[in-house]
Design an enzyme around this catalytic site. Sequence first.
Site, PDB file in Angstrom:
ATOM      1  N   THR A 111      12.183  -9.161  -4.007  1.00  2.72           N
ATOM      2  CA  THR A 111      12.114  -8.915  -2.426  1.00  2.72           C
ATOM      3  C   THR A 111      12.162  -7.763  -2.693  1.00  2.72           C
ATOM      4  O   THR A 111      12.607  -6.631  -3.389  1.00  2.72           O
ATOM      5  CB  THR A 111      12.708  -9.559  -2.161  1.00  2.72           C
ATOM      6  N   LYS A 119       9.076  -5.368  -4.237  1.00  6.25           N
ATOM      7  CA  LYS A 119       7.874  -5.957  -4.319  1.00  6.25           C
ATOM      8  C   LYS A 119       5.984  -5.244  -4.620  1.00  6.25           C
ATOM      9  O   LYS A 119       5.191  -5.210  -5.415  1.00  6.25           O
ATOM     10  CB  LYS A 119       6.832  -6.572  -3.271  1.00  6.25           C
ATOM     11  N   ASP A 160       3.272 -15.220  -0.561  1.00  6.34           N
ATOM     12  CA  ASP A 160       3.212 -14.581   0.594  1.00  6.34           C
ATOM     13  C   ASP A 160       2.254 -14.955   2.179  1.00  6.34           C
ATOM     14  O   ASP A 160       1.854 -15.845   3.406  1.00  6.34           O
ATOM     15  CB  ASP A 160       3.958 -13.536   1.699  1.00  6.34           C
ATOM     16  N   GLY A 216       0.996  -5.366  13.938  1.00  5.13           N
ATOM     17  CA  GLY A 216       2.412  -4.832  12.709  1.00  5.13           C
ATOM     18  C   GLY A 216       0.596  -4.756  11.211  1.00  5.13           C
ATOM     19  O   GLY A 216      -0.179  -5.033  11.489  1.00  5.13           O
TER      20      GLY A 216
HETATM   21  P1  NDP Z   1       7.655  -3.930   6.803  1.00  6.59           P
HETATM   22  O1  NDP Z   1       9.001  -3.078   6.873  1.00  6.59           O
HETATM   23  O2  NDP Z   1       7.126  -3.488   5.957  1.00  6.59           O
HETATM   24  O3  NDP Z   1       6.844  -3.846   8.884  1.00  6.59           O
HETATM   25  C1  NDP Z   1       7.174  -3.567   9.363  1.00  6.59           C
HETATM   26  C2  NDP Z   1       6.346  -3.684  10.404  1.00  6.59           C
HETATM   27  O4  NDP Z   1       7.251  -4.325  11.711  1.00  6.59           O
HETATM   28  C3  NDP Z   1       5.371  -2.157  11.203  1.00  6.59           C
HETATM   29  O5  NDP Z   1       4.304  -2.886  10.794  1.00  6.59           O
HETATM   30  C4  NDP Z   1       6.542  -1.530  12.054  1.00  6.59           C
HETATM   31  O6  NDP Z   1       5.899  -0.409  12.719  1.00  6.59           O
HETATM   32  C5  NDP Z   1       6.338  -2.681  12.784  1.00  6.59           C
HETATM   33  N1  NDP Z   1       7.694  -3.143  13.888  1.00  6.59           N
HETATM   34  C6  NDP Z   1       9.272  -2.548  13.021  1.00  6.59           C
HETATM   35  N2  NDP Z   1      10.267  -1.838  13.534  1.00  6.59           N
HETATM   36  C7  NDP Z   1       8.884  -1.665  15.720  1.00  6.59           C
HETATM   37  C8  NDP Z   1       9.201  -1.175  16.964  1.00  6.59           C
HETATM   38  N3  NDP Z   1      10.494  -1.398  17.489  1.00  6.59           N
HETATM   39  N4  NDP Z   1       8.207  -1.359  17.724  1.00  6.59           N
HETATM   40  C9  NDP Z   1       7.393  -1.882  16.794  1.00  6.59           C
HETATM   41  N5  NDP Z   1       6.817  -2.209  16.201  1.00  6.59           N
HETATM   42  C10 NDP Z   1       7.737  -1.991  15.203  1.00  6.59           C
HETATM   43  O7  NDP Z   1       8.211  -5.372   7.656  1.00  6.59           O
HETATM   44  P2  NDP Z   1       7.824  -6.475   6.392  1.00  6.59           P
HETATM   45  O8  NDP Z   1       5.808  -6.474   6.748  1.00  6.59           O
HETATM   46  O9  NDP Z   1       7.986  -6.849   5.187  1.00  6.59           O
HETATM   47  O10 NDP Z   1       8.236  -7.614   7.517  1.00  6.59           O
HETATM   48  C11 NDP Z   1       7.852  -7.749   8.400  1.00  6.59           C
HETATM   49  C12 NDP Z   1       8.394  -8.948   9.680  1.00  6.59           C
HETATM   50  O11 NDP Z   1       8.225 -10.316   8.897  1.00  6.59           O
HETATM   51  C13 NDP Z   1      10.080  -9.393   9.959  1.00  6.59           C
HETATM   52  O12 NDP Z   1      10.213  -9.891  10.740  1.00  6.59           O
HETATM   53  C14 NDP Z   1       9.846  -9.696   8.690  1.00  6.59           C
HETATM   54  O13 NDP Z   1      10.864 -10.625   8.201  1.00  6.59           O
HETATM   55  C15 NDP Z   1       9.411 -10.636   8.148  1.00  6.59           C
HETATM   56  N6  NDP Z   1       8.634 -11.650   7.041  1.00  6.59           N
HETATM   57  C16 NDP Z   1       8.679 -12.845   7.220  1.00  6.59           C
HETATM   58  C17 NDP Z   1       8.528 -13.857   5.939  1.00  6.59           C
HETATM   59  C18 NDP Z   1       8.108 -15.024   6.166  1.00  6.59           C
HETATM   60  O14 NDP Z   1       8.327 -15.331   4.593  1.00  6.59           O
HETATM   61  N7  NDP Z   1       8.509 -16.044   7.532  1.00  6.59           N
HETATM   62  C19 NDP Z   1       7.898 -13.114   4.948  1.00  6.59           C
HETATM   63  C20 NDP Z   1       7.787 -11.675   4.213  1.00  6.59           C
HETATM   64  C21 NDP Z   1       8.487 -10.949   6.358  1.00  6.59           C
HETATM   65  P3  NDP Z   1       5.159   0.928  11.889  1.00  6.59           P
HETATM   66  O15 NDP Z   1       4.095   0.659  10.781  1.00  6.59           O
HETATM   67  O16 NDP Z   1       4.861   1.908  13.386  1.00  6.59           O
HETATM   68  O17 NDP Z   1       6.685   0.725  11.931  1.00  6.59           O
END
Ligand code: NDP
Length: 282
Positions: A64, A68, A104, A129
């Site tokens: 995690t 990754k 995932d 995202g």
């Molecule tokens: P990352 O940090 O890799 O990506 C975060 C994403 O969220 C980016 O696209 C980022 O945009 C966007 N973001 C963050 N803050 C904001 C904001 N204030 N306004 C708009 N966009 C925002 O995280 P992950 O991809 O690992 O995780 C993303 C989500 O998925 C999390 O909520 C996590 O909990 C969930 N998740 C769930 C899983 C499951 O098994 N159910 C597994 C993995 C993740 P930018 O590029 O502009 O920063």
Amino acid sequence: MMPRAHAAVFGDPVAHSLSPAMHQAAYRAMGLPWRYLKIRVPRGDLAAALRMADAARLRGVNLTIPLKEAALPLMDRLTPAARRAGAVNTVTFGDGGVEGHSTDGEGFIRSLADAWRWQPRGARVVLLGAGGAARSVAFALAAAGARRLVIMNRTSARAQELAARLRAAGEPGTAATPADAAAWRTLLAGTDLLVNATSLGLHGEPSPVPAAALPRALRVADLIYNPPSTALLRVARARGCRIVNGEGMLVHQGALSLERWSGGRAPAEVMRRALRLELSRR
Ligand code: NDP
């Protein structure tokens, strides 16, 4: 030689991980005399930690945050899913070396089948995202036959980058930035599935999509599982849309890891109950 047994999750931080509760419950149900450990591994220690786990005859490990991506160059072999996702969440140790896989995306697809008896074949998808989770989900949706994938992200350059990666792999992928509510309405009128793969909603933020733009026929998935409902899911439900949160994805990514390590069918419902119980205790 001693047969391989047991597994672990590596991460930093890792204390919050829900995987031990899910996996340990599954081992009990499957009659596997295995333990699932939780080990804090800083990024710089990953190579050594993997070597140690292999030498200790573990069957595999989950990775995690923030490991990754760091694991990619450390694997002897990557599965196509890991290569496409650009990430490894499941490592399997074996005589043929160390294999990196990503569960995932497929976990997400299975969660849709579970919740809705629905497959994304031919679906038009809008994905919010462009982070790690979005990348895994985008490639899994493409592999499952989605016909259109529109990526939107706060940092639009990252959306463009993901769309370009999809196209380079021969998959449909475009980036978009709806300017106003009318543009959202037009975009979503021709969409079958809307996925939130951003962290917006983890802390009670308002819906990133205007409520009035959500047509009733739209399916809405949010990858967030804690809290179990987000503003996006609440407004979507109020509009009559079918909704699903990230619980099923979390359960199924774990079940798919366990299936690789054990060769048997993982009891997803047992894992789901263990996950809910663990969440209720926190
Ligand atoms: P990352 O940090 O890799 O990506 C975060 C994403 O969220 C980016 O696209 C980022 O945009 C966007 N973001 C963050 N803050 C904001 C904001 N204030 N306004 C708009 N966009 C925002 O995280 P992950 O991809 O690992 O995780 C993303 C989500 O998925 C999390 O909520 C996590 O909990 C969930 N998740 C769930 C899983 C499951 O098994 N159910 C597994 C993995 C993740 P930018 O590029 O502009 O920063």
